[in-house]
Design a protein around this motif. Structure first.
Motif, short mmCIF file in Angstrom:
data_model
loop_
_atom_site.label_atom_id
_atom_site.label_comp_id
_atom_site.label_asym_id
_atom_site.label_seq_id
_atom_site.Cartn_x
_atom_site.Cartn_y
_atom_site.Cartn_z
N GLY A 84 0.79 -1.22 0.00
CA GLY A 84 0.00 0.00 0.00
C GLY A 84 0.82 1.27 0.00
N LYS A 85 2.16 1.16 0.04
CA LYS A 85 3.03 2.33 0.06
C LYS A 85 3.47 2.70 -1.36
CE LYS A 85 2.98 2.48 4.55
NZ LYS A 85 4.15 2.18 5.36
N THR A 86 3.64 3.98 -1.57
CA THR A 86 4.08 4.47 -2.88
C THR A 86 5.59 4.47 -2.96
OG1 THR A 86 2.11 5.88 -3.10
CG2 THR A 86 4.02 6.44 -4.46
N VAL A 87 6.12 3.92 -4.03
CA VAL A 87 7.56 3.97 -4.30
C VAL A 87 7.76 4.60 -5.68
CG1 VAL A 87 8.18 2.03 -2.82
CG2 VAL A 87 7.56 1.58 -5.18
N VAL A 88 8.60 5.60 -5.73
CA VAL A 88 8.87 6.29 -6.99
C VAL A 88 10.22 5.81 -7.52
CG1 VAL A 88 9.28 8.53 -8.11
CG2 VAL A 88 7.49 8.30 -6.35
N VAL A 89 10.21 5.32 -8.75
CA VAL A 89 11.41 4.76 -9.37
C VAL A 89 11.80 5.63 -10.55
CG1 VAL A 89 12.42 2.77 -10.53
CG2 VAL A 89 10.75 2.43 -8.69
N LYS A 90 13.03 6.14 -10.51
CA LYS A 90 13.56 6.85 -11.69
C LYS A 90 14.34 5.85 -12.52
CE LYS A 90 16.98 8.94 -14.09
NZ LYS A 90 18.37 8.50 -14.37
N TYR A 91 13.97 5.76 -13.80
CA TYR A 91 14.54 4.76 -14.69
C TYR A 91 15.23 5.45 -15.85
CZ TYR A 91 14.44 0.90 -18.10
OH TYR A 91 14.78 -0.05 -19.03
N GLY A 92 16.48 5.05 -16.11
CA GLY A 92 17.21 5.63 -17.22
C GLY A 92 18.59 5.00 -17.33
N GLY A 93 19.42 5.59 -18.16
CA GLY A 93 20.80 5.13 -18.28
C GLY A 93 20.95 3.79 -18.97
N ALA A 94 21.97 3.03 -18.54
CA ALA A 94 22.32 1.77 -19.19
C ALA A 94 21.20 0.75 -19.11
CB ALA A 94 23.59 1.20 -18.56
N ALA A 95 20.37 0.82 -18.08
CA ALA A 95 19.27 -0.14 -17.93
C ALA A 95 18.25 0.01 -19.05
CB ALA A 95 18.59 0.04 -16.58
N MET A 96 18.29 1.14 -19.79
CA MET A 96 17.39 1.34 -20.91
C MET A 96 18.01 0.87 -22.23
SD MET A 96 15.66 5.06 -20.11
CE MET A 96 14.12 4.72 -20.97
N LYS A 97 19.33 0.66 -22.23
CA LYS A 97 20.01 0.29 -23.47
C LYS A 97 19.83 -1.19 -23.80
CE LYS A 97 23.71 3.70 -22.82
NZ LYS A 97 25.18 3.86 -22.61
N SER A 98 19.90 -2.03 -22.77
CA SER A 98 19.84 -3.48 -22.97
C SER A 98 18.40 -3.97 -22.93
CB SER A 98 20.66 -4.18 -21.87
OG SER A 98 20.32 -5.55 -21.79
N PRO A 99 17.93 -4.64 -23.98
CA PRO A 99 16.57 -5.19 -23.96
C PRO A 99 16.35 -6.14 -22.79
CG PRO A 99 17.45 -5.23 -26.19
CD PRO A 99 18.58 -4.84 -25.29
N ASP A 100 17.38 -6.94 -22.44
CA ASP A 100 17.23 -7.88 -21.32
C ASP A 100 17.07 -7.14 -20.00
OD1 ASP A 100 17.42 -10.05 -23.01
OD2 ASP A 100 19.58 -10.32 -22.70
N LEU A 101 17.91 -6.10 -19.78
CA LEU A 101 17.80 -5.34 -18.54
C LEU A 101 16.48 -4.57 -18.50
CD1 LEU A 101 21.37 -3.86 -17.92
CD2 LEU A 101 20.15 -5.53 -16.52
N GLN A 102 16.06 -4.04 -19.64
CA GLN A 102 14.80 -3.31 -19.70
C GLN A 102 13.64 -4.23 -19.32
OE1 GLN A 102 13.14 -1.78 -23.57
NE2 GLN A 102 13.57 0.19 -22.60
N SER A 103 13.66 -5.44 -19.86
CA SER A 103 12.62 -6.41 -19.54
C SER A 103 12.64 -6.77 -18.06
CB SER A 103 12.80 -7.67 -20.39
OG SER A 103 11.88 -8.67 -20.02
N SER A 104 13.85 -6.91 -17.51
CA SER A 104 14.00 -7.25 -16.09
C SER A 104 13.43 -6.15 -15.20
CB SER A 104 15.48 -7.48 -15.77
OG SER A 104 15.68 -7.65 -14.37
N VAL A 105 13.75 -4.89 -15.51
CA VAL A 105 13.25 -3.78 -14.70
C VAL A 105 11.73 -3.71 -14.75
CG1 VAL A 105 13.16 -1.26 -14.52
CG2 VAL A 105 15.35 -2.40 -14.87
N ILE A 106 11.17 -3.85 -15.94
CA ILE A 106 9.72 -3.76 -16.10
C ILE A 106 9.03 -4.90 -15.35
CG2 ILE A 106 7.83 -3.89 -17.75
CD1 ILE A 106 9.36 -1.21 -17.71
#
Length: 346
Positions: A84-106
């Protein structure tokens, strides 16, 4: 005060057992826990881990299955704490470059939503912006970690962040089994901007003057994940490029978030910038300000630290800078004692 720890090498939810860290880990002055959600707690040892090994039999589950169940069981107190708590995640950088990492984060973001947390995703898109600037013959320039944004660059930034990256992330969240709503700072006046004090050098780089989170509340209450591109306008309608770390911190404060998490291209704050093994595990506001004054924190890390400190000062419980290149770093930071980056406390 600060704690140091080695960079994590294990992967959350892997198919092999996750070893507990050695009790001989290097420590600087320990920090006392200051309540739920603050401070790393002591090492938890389950009864199963102390029991003598038993010979495998047909009636016993395979070791990998037991390992997965044990990981889920150990995550339960954290799920209960943050439900029930709100967590704000800023997403960017290298984690957006790799399709595998992007899938993992999502997938990790969707998992957090499924177990009852209320994630809000604030994103940049630096690599994608750089790619499109190259297509129009513009060389990206940065000053003190901030993108120099002339009129042409601003046009490209808005098209890429709002029209491409934002909608791509919304689609990925939908494919992972959750629902998301894509927004930018202009929508419902979510973010109001003004020129940066260094506008003469930075161009259309803005600061956040006001956050109106009223558009976010019904989205979050309905179980959707807001996905926010950090383009905002001033009172006259002029568009500005807002640093994604800064925007995430201001949004977290406006929402009264439990946690702010910045996914970056580094492991966190290092006690020695030349020693990757000197990761600071936990530090308070006074400690991180001292590190900045001593020159131990510099470059692109300064805006990240500043936005964390500002968010904490406005009521966010904890702020963490974590390595988005590490698979499942988001889950490691929220659902384990050890975490994976640097947590700053008030």
């Amino acid at each position: 005060m600060l704690l140091t720890k080695p960079h994590p090498s294990s992967v959350f939810l892997s198919s092999t057992p996750v070893p507990h860290p050695s009790t001989n880990a290097s420590r600087v002055t320990p920090l006392a826990s200051s309540g739920a959600g603050r401070g790393r707690r002591g090492l938890r040892v389950s009864a199963a881990s102390l029991a003598p090994a038993q010979p495998a039999s047909a009636s016993q589950p395979a070791a990998p299955a037991l390992s997965r169940v044990d990981v889920l069981s150990e995550a339960l107190p954290f799920i209960q704490r943050f439900k029930g708590k709100t967590v704000v995640v800023k997403y960017g950088g290298a984690a957006m470059k790799s399709p595998d990492l992007q899938s993992s984060v999502i997938r990790d973001l969707v998992l957090l939503s499924c177990v009852g947390l209320r994630p809000v995703l604030v994103h940049g898109g630096g690599p994608e912006i750089n790619s499109w600037l190259g297509r129009v013959g513009v060389e990206p320039q940065f000053r003190n970690g901030l993108r120099v944004t002339d009129a042409l660059t601003m046009e490209v930034v808005e098209m890429v962040l709002v029209g491409k990256v934002n909608k791509q992330l919304v689609s990925l969240i939908s494919l992972a089994g959750a629902t998301a709503v894509g927004l930018c700072g202009k929508d419902a006046r979510l973010l109001t901007a003004r020129p940066s004090p260094d506008a003469a050098a930075l161009g259309f780089v803005g600061e956040v003057t006001r956050v109106d989170p009223s558009i976010l509340h019904p989205i979050i209450e309905s179980g959707h994940i807001p996905v926010i591109a950090t383009v905002a306008a001033d009172e006259t309608g002029q568009a500005y490029n807002i640093n994604a770390d800064t925007a995430a911190g201001e949004i977290a404060a406006a929402l009264g978030a439990e946690k702010l998490l910045l996914l970056t291209d580094v492991s966190g704050i290092l006690a020695d910038r030349d020693d990757p093994g000197s990761l600071v595990k936990e530090i308070d506001i006074a400690g991180v300000r001292q590190m900045v004054a001593d020159g131990k924190v510099g470059g692109g890390m300064i805006p990240k630290v500043e936005c964390c400190v500002r968010a904490l000062a406005q009521g966010v419980k904890t702020a963490s800078i974590i390595d988005g290149r590490v698979p499942h770093s988001l889950l490691l930071e929220i659902l384990t004692d050890e975490g994976t980056g640097t947590m700053i406390t008030g």
